[in-house]
Design a protein around this motif. Structure first.
Motif, PDB file in Angstrom:
ATOM      1  N   ALA A 139      -5.233   7.852  -2.069  1.00 22.50           N
ATOM      2  CA  ALA A 139      -4.481   8.442  -0.969  1.00 22.50           C
ATOM      3  C   ALA A 139      -4.054   7.384   0.032  1.00 22.50           C
ATOM      4  O   ALA A 139      -2.882   7.306   0.420  1.00 22.50           O
ATOM      5  CB  ALA A 139      -5.308   9.520  -0.285  1.00 22.50           C
ATOM      6  N   ALA A 140      -5.016   6.556   0.441  1.00 19.89           N
ATOM      7  CA  ALA A 140      -4.695   5.574   1.478  1.00 19.89           C
ATOM      8  C   ALA A 140      -3.630   4.593   1.000  1.00 19.89           C
ATOM      9  O   ALA A 140      -2.677   4.276   1.707  1.00 19.89           O
ATOM     10  CB  ALA A 140      -5.956   4.836   1.902  1.00 19.89           C
ATOM     11  N   MET A 141      -3.797   4.126  -0.225  1.00 22.13           N
ATOM     12  CA  MET A 141      -2.817   3.179  -0.770  1.00 22.13           C
ATOM     13  C   MET A 141      -1.447   3.831  -0.860  1.00 22.13           C
ATOM     14  O   MET A 141      -0.426   3.220  -0.534  1.00 22.13           O
ATOM     15  CB  MET A 141      -3.296   2.745  -2.166  1.00 22.13           C
ATOM     16  CG  MET A 141      -2.612   1.517  -2.681  1.00 22.13           C
ATOM     17  SD  MET A 141      -3.169   0.047  -1.824  1.00 22.13           S
ATOM     18  CE  MET A 141      -1.622  -0.637  -1.396  1.00 22.13           C
ATOM     19  N   SER A 142      -1.428   5.066  -1.312  1.00 24.82           N
ATOM     20  CA  SER A 142      -0.154   5.774  -1.427  1.00 24.82           C
ATOM     21  C   SER A 142       0.511   5.899  -0.072  1.00 24.82           C
ATOM     22  O   SER A 142       1.716   5.696   0.069  1.00 24.82           O
ATOM     23  CB  SER A 142      -0.366   7.167  -2.033  1.00 24.82           C
ATOM     24  OG  SER A 142      -0.907   7.067  -3.327  1.00 24.82           O
ATOM     25  N   VAL A 143      -0.293   6.251   0.918  1.00 29.76           N
ATOM     26  CA  VAL A 143       0.283   6.425   2.245  1.00 29.76           C
ATOM     27  C   VAL A 143       0.837   5.101   2.755  1.00 29.76           C
ATOM     28  O   VAL A 143       1.956   5.037   3.262  1.00 29.76           O
ATOM     29  CB  VAL A 143      -0.775   6.972   3.227  1.00 29.76           C
ATOM     30  CG1 VAL A 143      -0.250   6.905   4.648  1.00 29.76           C
ATOM     31  CG2 VAL A 143      -1.122   8.398   2.873  1.00 29.76           C
ATOM     32  N   LEU A 144       0.060   4.049   2.574  1.00 29.68           N
ATOM     33  CA  LEU A 144       0.546   2.731   3.012  1.00 29.68           C
ATOM     34  C   LEU A 144       1.873   2.396   2.357  1.00 29.68           C
ATOM     35  O   LEU A 144       2.763   1.807   2.970  1.00 29.68           O
ATOM     36  CB  LEU A 144      -0.469   1.646   2.636  1.00 29.68           C
ATOM     37  CG  LEU A 144      -1.622   1.409   3.587  1.00 29.68           C
ATOM     38  CD1 LEU A 144      -2.445   0.241   3.081  1.00 29.68           C
ATOM     39  CD2 LEU A 144      -1.119   1.128   4.987  1.00 29.68           C
ATOM     40  N   GLY A 145       1.984   2.759   1.102  1.00 32.47           N
ATOM     41  CA  GLY A 145       3.205   2.438   0.396  1.00 32.47           C
ATOM     42  C   GLY A 145       4.354   3.376   0.700  1.00 32.47           C
ATOM     43  O   GLY A 145       5.506   3.080   0.433  1.00 32.47           O
ATOM     44  N   THR A 146       4.031   4.524   1.274  1.00 35.28           N
ATOM     45  CA  THR A 146       5.081   5.514   1.483  1.00 35.28           C
ATOM     46  C   THR A 146       5.652   5.477   2.892  1.00 35.28           C
ATOM     47  O   THR A 146       6.809   5.819   3.111  1.00 35.28           O
ATOM     48  CB  THR A 146       4.529   6.926   1.187  1.00 35.28           C
ATOM     49  OG1 THR A 146       3.968   6.924  -0.120  1.00 35.28           O
ATOM     50  CG2 THR A 146       5.613   7.961   1.261  1.00 35.28           C
ATOM     51  N   ILE A 147       4.830   5.066   3.840  1.00 32.89           N
ATOM     52  CA  ILE A 147       5.309   5.084   5.218  1.00 32.89           C
ATOM     53  C   ILE A 147       6.592   4.285   5.443  1.00 32.89           C
ATOM     54  O   ILE A 147       7.518   4.775   6.089  1.00 32.89           O
ATOM     55  CB  ILE A 147       4.193   4.606   6.175  1.00 32.89           C
ATOM     56  CG1 ILE A 147       3.130   5.695   6.271  1.00 32.89           C
ATOM     57  CG2 ILE A 147       4.764   4.290   7.538  1.00 32.89           C
ATOM     58  CD1 ILE A 147       2.143   5.508   7.365  1.00 32.89           C
TER      59      ILE A 147
END
Lengths: 300, 357, 279
Positions: free
Chosen positions: C247-255
């Protein structure tokens, strides 16, 4: 323009006949490297017999291609791909159309709604797949929880594992991510339909279906055709979402042609065989795509 | 029996009050023209009648039925749009037949009606063609054909001739007038062109800023305008307006020229007014001065020939006026001559209220 | 006097439409929301049953782990790859598009071929390219992916800029030529400034494409140049997944994508639809 003017008076005029070719040269060079080269290279390698054991670069003719036809797993992967495409594409189209109609008339705040609805389309397909992997988790994912509310009892659906649930999961995720794409395109297309024609039809007494069939549909068809083409091709080469959800599993149940090719090339190291697959796919698609582009007049 | 009756119609677009309380009664078979400058609300009014816009207040009755909340298709109306609104993917015949087929008419009846409409409009030979293959005038006829084939109570026209070139417009005007004579239906016609209004209308409704400025027959509005706006709107070239002051028997212009106004009584000397003179009521000085006419010496400034007539610009009363003279009356700018003004048709306007006295 | 039936009233219809719109937004946005909040949850909250719909407090612990482990650096890799390839693709693609539009270089055949490249399946291309890169020594290098992303983005850039350039009146260029500019100057001084908004919009979507790529990065990188998309898949396990990290990695990549799209949302339709719809 001053600078141009003074220069023109002092320098000779260069023939810019070749200017246009210099402009396209770098781009074409790169495209050839990525477009034509793989085709030729695959062709050459596919005539050899290179795999995990050997590196036999002698000419073996159509050996690999013959194997292609005998390979059940390949044909199954094509079947899987077509299944997903045949189900997801119409749903995305119809749902997108319905959504476009919903937002067609003016409504305050429409901009915000549209921006929010587009979210799924702009995130990485891997992230989308990962997201739904979490959503569909049997114990900790909200999907089963929500279903439990409706069913009145605990729902234990192994979405990512059980064969008959895996396909709905994949298709659902795919539809979730790409319907907004259809929605945007169709919204723009519907907005461009001449309003006075629909008004005339209204006065003439035509029902919604009649108006849609004879007036709206012919008008949006060019755009719709392009959207279907783009989405259809994207669905054909679907990879990321399935990789994130099941990696082609369980077993090879959700293996699509892209995943199969990947596995053959990078897990089994069947280099020549994969080259044959690659060549075949590129070749087929080039014909289909070129025909489709000419047909829809995209290049004009 | 009135085929169209509008009572107290209002239409708001958010804060913008487009139509401000219109009352209109159109008797059966009459050709009514809604005319006015852009933004006066005429198209809005027409669309409210058609049901393409929802009214903010008021009622609309068509054929005696209250249709204020009815959908357009239930109002028994037919409409011709400014940009024709033909269905591009259907040929002419299917275009005309569209409404009939939508209402589930039998094919035999459809054939009959389409043939009759096509004959009336002279487009029988175009039935198999598609709209993109037709000229502007032909498309317009198809649009009209689509309307008349329906046999509706009320026919609405939304600036149908605006997209045609001048020559074609003249021809089509005649066509429409002839059509009305043959069909004898009630027609409501919107235009911004005062010539169309004058030539086509049984009655003109002149709109301005969402209200009816004046309503009457064309001649009524032309000869007896009630406000400056009406006077200036109808007639081409436009009426001349000159600032003046009243005298006991007439007016005194800014440059001191005095003009007698025949047949008027009760004038208040010293009152500031605006004098209205139509270019058509100014002529070259003749052998003698007719009764009610005034002779004035002038210097011609500009000359614009229009064939059999000439529009001559000249200073008078501190401003420039235009007179419509004979083609051979004047030849060059700078010419010094005299004109006879027919003062029996002159009007005087109260500058404060802009109404005609 | 009659009144409008209930179901036809404008305000009722509007309310109904808002309701449907809201429902749609929930369906399409909720999963993203779920992903976001997992990244802020504690392990207890993540593995809670029934699921926790709203975390007690916003925990950044998961993100700290990523930064500590150096995994967050993969976002930096994605940034480099996407940015550089976008710049190259925009430059090469725009000048090529100009040539296609103004000089009809290559005629319809060239245009058809270029567009068909957009539709090539990555998997068929990546394999021979991989073999080539092995030979060139470009596997797991920035150069390799940048070249590939640039090449793969070219058809899109050419296609989009073609549309934008066509919209520029020819008279502007002609008057510049008459004024004494060379063709090159006309391109840089007249055409590009006028196509500014189109350039911007196309660049954003090109960037997003490269940013979100997975397959190419998967095949052509190993350990040196991992992108955030590949990194996310490293957290998938057979039995259990490192949910928090996913989740955290995805969020970092999506922001970053969210931000750019929020800025560019005016151009959303044209960008996503590949210029299929005019205006």
């Amino acid at each position: 323009m001053r600078a141009c003017l003074t220069r023109a008076m002092t320098t000779a005029v260069h023939p810019d006949r070749f200017f246009r070719y210099w402009l396209v040269a770098p781009a074409i060079f790169l495209l050839l490297a990525v477009g034509l080269f793989p085709l030729i290279y695959s062709l050459i390698v596919s005539f050899m017999r290179i795999d995990m054991m050997d590196t036999d670069t002698s000419f073996h003719g159509l050996y690999n291609y013959a194997n292609l036809f005998k390979d059940a797993r390949l044909w199954w992967s094509l079947a899987h791909t077509l299944l997903i495409t045949a189900i997801a594409l119409p749903i995305e189209l119809l749902l997108g159309l319905a959504m476009a109609y919903l937002f067609l008339e003016r409504m305050p705040g429409r901009q915000i709604f549209v921006a929010l609805l587009v979210l799924p389309t702009i995130i990485s397909p891997i992230v989308a797949g990962a997201t739904w992997r979490l959503m569909f988790d049997n114990q900790y994912g909200p999907i089963n929880q929500i279903l439990s509310w409706f069913a009145g009892q605990r729902v234990n659906a192994l979405w990512n594992i059980k064969p008959d649930l895996v396909y709905p999961a994949i298709i659902f995720c795919e539809i979730w991510q790409w319907t907004p794409f259809m929605f945007l395109i169709l919204l723009a297309a519907l907005s461009n339909v001449d309003k006075s024609q629909t008004e005339a039809a209204e006065i003439d007494g035509a029902s919604f279906i009649r108006t849609f069939r004879y007036i709206v549909l012919p008008a949006i068809w060019p755009v719709m055709a392009i959207a279907i083409l783009i989405r259809g091709l994207d669905l054909f080469r679907i990879f990321d979402i399935i990789w994130a959800l099941t990696q082609g599993g369980p077993g090879t149940m959700t293996e699509t042609i892209s995943i199969y090719a990947y596995v053959q090339g990078f897990k089994q190291f069947e280099t020549s065989y994969t080259a044959a697959i690659a060549f075949l796919v590129i070749f087929m698609l080039t014909i289909v795509v070129t025909w489709a582009i000419r047909r829809t007049g995209l290049a004009k | 029996m009135s085929d169209l009756k509008i009572t107290g119609l209002h239409k708001h677009y958010g804060a913008f009050h487009a139509v401000k309380g219109i009352d209109l009664d159109v008797p059966s078979g009459e050709f009514t023209v809604l005319v006015g400058p852009s933004g006066c609300g005429k198209s809005t009014l027409l669309r409210c009648i058609a049901g393409l816009e929802e009214t903010s207040a008021g009622t609309v009755e068509i054929g005696g039925k209250d249709v204020t909340w009815a959908r357009p298709r239930d109002r028994d109306i037919a409409m011709v749009f400014q940009n024709y609104a033909l269905y591009p993917y259907l040929n002419v015949k299917d275009n005309i037949a569209f409404g009939l087929r939508a209402r589930k008419f039998g094919e035999a009846e459809v054939e009959k009606r389409v043939a009759r409409a096509a004959e009336m409009l002279g487009i029988g030979h175009l039935l198999q063609r598609f709209p993109r293959e037709l000229s502007g005038g032909q498309r317009q006829r198809v649009a009209i054909g689509r309307a008349i084939v329906r046999d509706a109570i009320l026919y609405l026209f939304d600036e149908p001739l605006s997209n045609l070139d001048a020559q074609l417009r003249d021809d089509m005007r005649v066509e429409i007038k002839r059509l009305h004579k043959e069909l004898k239906r009630t027609m409501v016609y919107v235009t911004h062109d005062q010539i169309e209004a004058m030539t086509l209308a049984d009655r003109i409704v002149l709109l301005r800023d969402g209200v009816i400025e004046q309503l009457g027959t064309p001649l009524d509005l032309f000869e007896r305008p009630r406000t400056r706006f009406v006077a200036g709107f109808l007639g081409s070239p436009k009426m001349n307006f000159l600032d003046a002051t009243l005298s006991a028997s007439g007016v005194i212009l800014k440059d001191g020229t005095t003009l007698e106004l025949p047949g008027r009584s009760g004038l208040k000397p010293g009152q500031a007014v605006i004098l209205g003179l139509r270019p058509q009521h100014i002529a070259m000085a003749g052998a003698s001065i007719a009764k009610g006419h005034m002779r004035v010496p002038v210097v011609i400034e500009l000359v614009q020939p229009t064939g059999s007539r000439v529009q001559a610009t000249m200073p008078l009363g501190g401003a420039s006026i235009i007179a419509e003279l004979g083609a051979h009356d004047v030849s060059r700018p700078g010419e010094k001559t005299s004109i006879d003004i027919d003062m029996t048709h002159a009007i005087i306007i109260d500058p404060a209220t802009e109404t005609v006295i | 006097m009659s009144t409008l039936p209930f179901h036809r009233r404008k305000d009722v219809r509007l309310a109904f439409r808002y309701l449907l719109a809201l429902l749609l937004v929930i369906v399409f946005v909720f999963p993203v929301y779920w992903l976001f909040i997992i990244s802020f949850k504690t392990p207890d909250e993540i593995f809670a049953f029934p699921p926790v719909w709203y975390p007690e407090s916003i925990q950044f612990a998961n993100y700290k782990v990523l930064f500590k482990d150096g995994d967050a650096a993969t976002v930096g890799n994605s940034l480099i790859l996407a940015t550089v390839s976008t710049v190259f693709a925009m430059i090469l693609g725009t000048i090529a598009a100009y040539s296609l539009v103004r000089f009809k270089t290559g005629g319809e055949n060239l245009a058809v071929w270029i567009i068909s490249q957009r539709m090539m399946p990555p998997v068929a291309i990546v394999f021979p390219v991989f073999l080539l890169y092995v030979w060139l020594g470009w596997v797991d290098s920035y150069t390799g992916l940048i070249v590939l992303y640039t090449a793969f983005s070219l058809p899109y850039v050419i296609w989009m800029m073609r549309g934008y350039i066509e919209d520029i009146p020819l008279e502007l260029e002609e008057s510049a030529l008459v004024d004494g500019c060379t063709r090159w100057e006309v391109l840089w001084k007249v055409v590009l400034p006028m196509a500014r908004s189109g350039l911007f919009a196309t660049a954003v979507f090109t960037f997003i494409f490269a940013w979100n790529d997975f397959l190419f990065a998967l095949v052509l990188t190993r350990t040196e140049v991992t992108t955030y998309t590949v990194q996310v898949t490293h957290y998938f396990g057979g039995q259990s997944n490192f949910w928090a990290k996913i989740a955290a990695m995805s969020v970092l990549g999506t922001i970053p994508v969210f931000i750019t799209v929020a800025i560019m949302q005016r151009f959303l339709v044209r960008g996503i639809s590949m210029g299929a719809v005019k205006g």
